[in-house]
Write an enzyme that holds these catalytic residues in place. Sequence first.
Site, mmCIF file in Angstrom:
data_model
loop_
_atom_site.group_PDB
_atom_site.id
_atom_site.type_symbol
_atom_site.label_atom_id
_atom_site.label_comp_id
_atom_site.label_asym_id
_atom_site.label_seq_id
_atom_site.Cartn_x
_atom_site.Cartn_y
_atom_site.Cartn_z
ATOM 1 N N LYS A 8 -26.588 18.119 -8.634
ATOM 2 C CA LYS A 8 -27.133 19.419 -9.044
ATOM 3 C C LYS A 8 -26.387 20.534 -8.335
ATOM 4 C CE LYS A 8 -29.154 21.489 -6.304
ATOM 5 N NZ LYS A 8 -29.806 22.229 -5.183
ATOM 6 N N ASP A 135 -36.845 20.209 -7.035
ATOM 7 C CA ASP A 135 -35.641 20.102 -7.872
ATOM 8 C C ASP A 135 -35.673 18.893 -8.809
ATOM 9 O OD1 ASP A 135 -34.581 22.312 -6.643
ATOM 10 O OD2 ASP A 135 -33.084 21.222 -5.462
#
Length: 271
Positions: A8, A135
């Site tokens: 990410k 996340d």
Amino acid sequence: MIETASAKINLALHLRRRRPDGYHDLETVFAFTDFGDTLTAEPAPVLSLTMAGEYAGPAGAGDDNLVLRAARALQMRAGIAAGAAIHLEKHIPVAAGLGGGSADAAAALRLLNRLWGLDWPLDALLPIAAALGADVPACLLQQTCLGLGRGDDLSPWPHSLAGAPLLLVNPRVAVATGPVFAGWDRIDLGGIDAGLPLSALRNDMTAAAIAIAPVIADVLALLASTIGAVLVRMSGSGATCLALYADTASRDLAAGVAANAGWWTAATTIR
Ligand code: C5P
């Protein structure tokens, strides 16, 4: 069965306020890379995790590993008695602003959803993901998106970046997330306007991360000096920094320069 856990990145990360629960309300542009960890799983009577790869040691395959926590959470939610033998090839640096643990947890949910024959739509896995970390929902979708709230209130990002040449550089310094959030000066500089170019947006954790790991400033300066860099930014709470390039040749040239400095690099693309 095999599943990729994409690293990410945060193309922008605007901090808005500290919340009473200790988390921060933020606005972020998440993107995912063609570089990541690999998970495989086979049917087994109990849950187990083995690990290999450059960052297997620092991540640790203990009971608190986010992969096993994700697996147990899905077992519980689905009322599944079966286990799984999971193997994780760990390439994403740990405590690096690349969401490695979150990506692995999300990949475990996708993998076991198939292995156990649940075949739930991704939307049904989102609440389990959110309970594992801020996340993890974004990592479940693995698409460029806007994240609000803790980062788990997701909506599509209106601009396509798929295939954009991307360089990740980490100065081989692990940076814990909590202290970087805690070091924020709590000045709200405003939210994300999707109409602005990414270069006009910010990562509001940069100064706090540099205060903890000053070498981040050197990484940013080096990336900014490379030919063809169209966006240079720290990812998440650092220390990894990213640069988007106009072409792969410029990216690969920059990767060589950063590697010569002794830094970890990944030359990849946005997925
Ligand atoms: O949710 P996760 O466990 O990944 O978050 C790690 C840490 O990052 C939290 O304990 C918190 O200190 C910080 N955090 C935050 N605000 C967010 C996301 C994370 O303060 N929106």
